[in-house]
Design a protein around this motif. Structure first.
Motif, mmCIF file in Angstrom:
data_model
loop_
_atom_site.group_PDB
_atom_site.id
_atom_site.type_symbol
_atom_site.label_atom_id
_atom_site.label_comp_id
_atom_site.label_asym_id
_atom_site.label_seq_id
_atom_site.Cartn_x
_atom_site.Cartn_y
_atom_site.Cartn_z
ATOM 1 N N THR A 1 0.840 -1.204 0.000
ATOM 2 C CA THR A 1 0.000 0.000 0.000
ATOM 3 C C THR A 1 0.873 1.251 0.000
ATOM 4 O O THR A 1 2.078 1.188 0.296
ATOM 5 C CB THR A 1 -0.898 0.048 1.255
ATOM 6 O OG1 THR A 1 -0.069 0.236 2.412
ATOM 7 C CG2 THR A 1 -1.727 -1.221 1.398
ATOM 8 N N TRP B 1 -6.586 2.968 -0.251
ATOM 9 C CA TRP B 1 -8.056 2.986 -0.337
ATOM 10 C C TRP B 1 -8.576 4.395 -0.618
ATOM 11 O O TRP B 1 -9.562 4.555 -1.326
ATOM 12 C CB TRP B 1 -8.693 2.382 0.914
ATOM 13 C CG TRP B 1 -8.430 3.129 2.186
ATOM 14 C CD1 TRP B 1 -7.374 2.932 3.044
ATOM 15 C CD2 TRP B 1 -9.207 4.188 2.733
ATOM 16 N NE1 TRP B 1 -7.464 3.814 4.079
ATOM 17 C CE2 TRP B 1 -8.581 4.600 3.932
ATOM 18 C CE3 TRP B 1 -10.380 4.838 2.342
ATOM 19 C CZ2 TRP B 1 -9.082 5.632 4.723
ATOM 20 C CZ3 TRP B 1 -10.880 5.863 3.142
ATOM 21 C CH2 TRP B 1 -10.234 6.247 4.309
ATOM 22 N N LEU C 1 -10.868 5.356 -3.865
ATOM 23 C CA LEU C 1 -12.218 5.923 -3.778
ATOM 24 C C LEU C 1 -12.307 7.345 -4.321
ATOM 25 O O LEU C 1 -13.388 7.776 -4.736
ATOM 26 C CB LEU C 1 -12.718 5.883 -2.333
ATOM 27 C CG LEU C 1 -13.444 4.583 -1.956
ATOM 28 C CD1 LEU C 1 -12.535 3.381 -1.946
ATOM 29 C CD2 LEU C 1 -14.113 4.737 -0.592
ATOM 30 N N GLY D 1 -7.436 -1.560 5.032
ATOM 31 C CA GLY D 1 -7.627 -0.774 3.810
ATOM 32 C C GLY D 1 -7.789 -1.573 2.531
ATOM 33 O O GLY D 1 -7.770 -1.015 1.437
ATOM 34 N N PRO E 1 -12.127 -1.483 0.162
ATOM 35 C CA PRO E 1 -13.315 -1.320 1.015
ATOM 36 C C PRO E 1 -14.631 -1.615 0.307
ATOM 37 O O PRO E 1 -15.558 -2.154 0.927
ATOM 38 C CB PRO E 1 -13.271 0.151 1.452
ATOM 39 C CG PRO E 1 -11.930 0.661 1.110
ATOM 40 C CD PRO E 1 -11.280 -0.280 0.141
ATOM 41 N N ILE E 2 -14.734 -1.297 -0.960
ATOM 42 C CA ILE E 2 -16.007 -1.507 -1.656
ATOM 43 C C ILE E 2 -16.215 -2.985 -1.990
ATOM 44 O O ILE E 2 -17.293 -3.540 -1.780
ATOM 45 C CB ILE E 2 -16.069 -0.646 -2.937
ATOM 46 C CG1 ILE E 2 -15.879 0.839 -2.589
ATOM 47 C CG2 ILE E 2 -17.369 -0.878 -3.700
ATOM 48 C CD1 ILE E 2 -16.839 1.366 -1.564
ATOM 49 N N VAL F 1 -17.421 -5.353 1.080
ATOM 50 C CA VAL F 1 -18.608 -5.095 1.911
ATOM 51 C C VAL F 1 -19.356 -6.346 2.361
ATOM 52 O O VAL F 1 -19.889 -6.384 3.456
ATOM 53 C CB VAL F 1 -19.607 -4.094 1.259
ATOM 54 C CG1 VAL F 1 -19.070 -2.683 1.294
ATOM 55 C CG2 VAL F 1 -20.000 -4.512 -0.136
ATOM 56 N N TRP G 1 -24.559 1.317 2.342
ATOM 57 C CA TRP G 1 -23.186 1.764 2.083
ATOM 58 C C TRP G 1 -23.097 2.516 0.756
ATOM 59 O O TRP G 1 -22.319 3.463 0.629
ATOM 60 C CB TRP G 1 -22.191 0.602 2.163
ATOM 61 C CG TRP G 1 -22.395 -0.469 1.118
ATOM 62 C CD1 TRP G 1 -23.178 -1.580 1.231
ATOM 63 C CD2 TRP G 1 -21.821 -0.506 -0.191
ATOM 64 N NE1 TRP G 1 -23.129 -2.306 0.077
ATOM 65 C CE2 TRP G 1 -22.296 -1.679 -0.813
ATOM 66 C CE3 TRP G 1 -20.937 0.315 -0.887
ATOM 67 C CZ2 TRP G 1 -21.931 -2.038 -2.112
ATOM 68 C CZ3 TRP G 1 -20.567 -0.037 -2.186
ATOM 69 C CH2 TRP G 1 -21.068 -1.202 -2.781
ATOM 70 N N LEU H 1 -18.523 -7.801 7.259
ATOM 71 C CA LEU H 1 -18.961 -6.453 7.622
ATOM 72 C C LEU H 1 -20.412 -6.194 7.226
ATOM 73 O O LEU H 1 -21.066 -5.320 7.802
ATOM 74 C CB LEU H 1 -18.062 -5.405 6.964
ATOM 75 C CG LEU H 1 -16.705 -5.204 7.643
ATOM 76 C CD1 LEU H 1 -15.808 -4.339 6.769
ATOM 77 C CD2 LEU H 1 -16.888 -4.550 9.013
ATOM 78 N N SER H 2 -20.911 -6.887 6.216
ATOM 79 C CA SER H 2 -22.293 -6.671 5.745
ATOM 80 C C SER H 2 -22.591 -5.204 5.463
ATOM 81 O O SER H 2 -23.648 -4.681 5.835
ATOM 82 C CB SER H 2 -23.295 -7.203 6.780
ATOM 83 O OG SER H 2 -23.050 -8.566 7.041
ATOM 84 N N GLY H 3 -21.652 -4.533 4.838
ATOM 85 C CA GLY H 3 -21.887 -3.148 4.433
ATOM 86 C C GLY H 3 -21.783 -2.116 5.544
ATOM 87 O O GLY H 3 -22.136 -0.953 5.347
ATOM 88 N N PRO I 1 -18.113 1.211 5.358
ATOM 89 C CA PRO I 1 -16.863 0.741 4.730
ATOM 90 C C PRO I 1 -15.660 1.654 4.969
ATOM 91 O O PRO I 1 -14.541 1.165 5.105
ATOM 92 C CB PRO I 1 -17.188 0.680 3.237
ATOM 93 C CG PRO I 1 -18.655 0.810 3.106
ATOM 94 C CD PRO I 1 -19.225 1.319 4.400
ATOM 95 N N VAL J 1 -11.944 0.698 7.717
ATOM 96 C CA VAL J 1 -10.726 0.276 6.999
ATOM 97 C C VAL J 1 -9.618 -0.278 7.889
ATOM 98 O O VAL J 1 -8.907 -1.190 7.489
ATOM 99 C CB VAL J 1 -10.136 1.381 6.079
ATOM 100 C CG1 VAL J 1 -10.992 1.565 4.838
ATOM 101 C CG2 VAL J 1 -9.930 2.688 6.810
ATOM 102 N N TYR J 2 -9.436 0.280 9.072
ATOM 103 C CA TYR J 2 -8.367 -0.220 9.947
ATOM 104 C C TYR J 2 -8.893 -0.853 11.226
ATOM 105 O O TYR J 2 -8.126 -1.156 12.138
ATOM 106 C CB TYR J 2 -7.396 0.906 10.310
ATOM 107 C CG TYR J 2 -6.570 1.382 9.153
ATOM 108 C CD1 TYR J 2 -5.663 0.529 8.526
ATOM 109 C CD2 TYR J 2 -6.692 2.680 8.676
ATOM 110 C CE1 TYR J 2 -4.912 0.961 7.455
ATOM 111 C CE2 TYR J 2 -5.933 3.124 7.603
ATOM 112 C CZ TYR J 2 -5.043 2.249 7.000
ATOM 113 O OH TYR J 2 -4.292 2.674 5.943
#
Lengths: 205, 205
Positions: free
Chosen positions: A60, A131, A135, A163, A166-167, A170, B131, B161-163, B166, B170-171
């Motif tokens: 990253t 990330w 985005l 990181g 993220p999308i 989900v 999200w 996470l199920s949305g 997001p 991240v961390y």
């Protein structure tokens, strides 16, 4: 076939290279080299099982703040991995901020998807990925050619995404192994798949 | 103080209400009511430990596709929870798509942060949250007043996470408990905090 349910898309966070090196009495930087071969073992297992897409977390933009010797070592490991993959079957896409000097220039040709051999599996490789960069990209997500992940497997014991896309994360099921990435053996991957068999998919419904 | 390291911000995914109800011989919809009281127990524990911010996953825009009796039950549980919180100490923010008929209109006043009592802890409550709605909001993230989470605790055994936010995830370190949310007891929360004590924070560095 042992597994009834094969994820279409598996994400991999290959963590623990530095801890592994220190445990072997080496310098931290030396661990990255030993992370390349496990990646190919995993790639072959996925390809043979019929996984359609495999995404690997390379490094990253935050990682590049580490000491220069480490940075050079993980950059080199990423370049070595791509050059080796070029002799196999894959449709490779490298995703990351290629406008930065931290992005290895040898990998620029792969920032558009390139077919190697039969191209039997999509392989996405995150290199100098961030990330926020992803985005805030002009014209939509920088990683828009990477599909949603079904299963994320992380080595090295940490239960976080750090990181990672993220999308695309989900709804992913996340499986964490305590073993460090250079200690990869196929049984670890099979353990993750065994666990995945019994996860249900609701997508919030 | 038992815990040396208290997360500034804890996210909670209170899953398993429907499975719990079925296990008790009730209808699925009946589970949500039993999820309100655990939320207050957890709120009090966090407040007493000095946690600065607590975010609870209420329901999502995807959840509203469930049968109407379930939808009405989780909407009511969310309204009941907020009305009860109004008699306590908190700075409450409800985040979700309030332009939709699925958003309970009683909660519209709380879509800007409101102080109850001493306001000793920020409480964020996701209600009719999505999200995609969050990320595609005009003028930046719809959830921009929710800070990054340090620890996410999920009840009900699912490792995903199920949305759930997001960007703020991240961390975050993620801890999953197999117990269903209505079976909440403080020891489960303490187990998550015990685990959190030994997680290191690198943020990619």
């Amino acid at each position: 076939m042992k597994f009834k349910r094969i994820p279409d898309h598996i994400g991999v966070i290959p963590d623990g290279n530095r801890r592994w090196a220190v445990g072997k009495g080496m310098e931290k930087k030396d661990g990255y080299h030993y992370g390349v071969s496990p990646g190919f073992q995993l790639y072959e297992l996925c390809r043979d099982l019929g996984v359609k897409e495999l995404t690997l977390y390379g490094f990253t933009t935050d990682n590049t703040k580490r000491p220069a010797v480490q940075k050079e070592a993980f950059q080199k490991a990423c370049v070595d991995a791509v050059m080796d993959l070029a002799d196999r079957d894959a449709e490779l896409l490298v995703v990351g901020n290629a406008d930065s000097p931290c992005f290895p220039e040898e990998l620029i040709p792969f920032t558009n998807r390139v077919k190697f051999g039969e191209g039997s599996i999509k392989v996405n490789f995150l290199v100098n990925y961030g990330w926020e960069w992803d985005l805030n990209h002009q014209g939509g997500l920088a990683s828009k050619d990477i599909s949603r992940m079904d299963l994320i497997i992380r080595w090295g014991g940490r239960r976080r995404l750090s990181g990672f896309l993220p999308i695309q994360s989900v709804y992913a099921d996340m499986y964490v192994l305590d073993e460090l990435w250079p200690d990869f053996v196929p049984e670890q991957f099979f353990k993750a798949l065994d666990w995945y068999q019994v996860q249900d998919v609701t997508l919030g419904g």
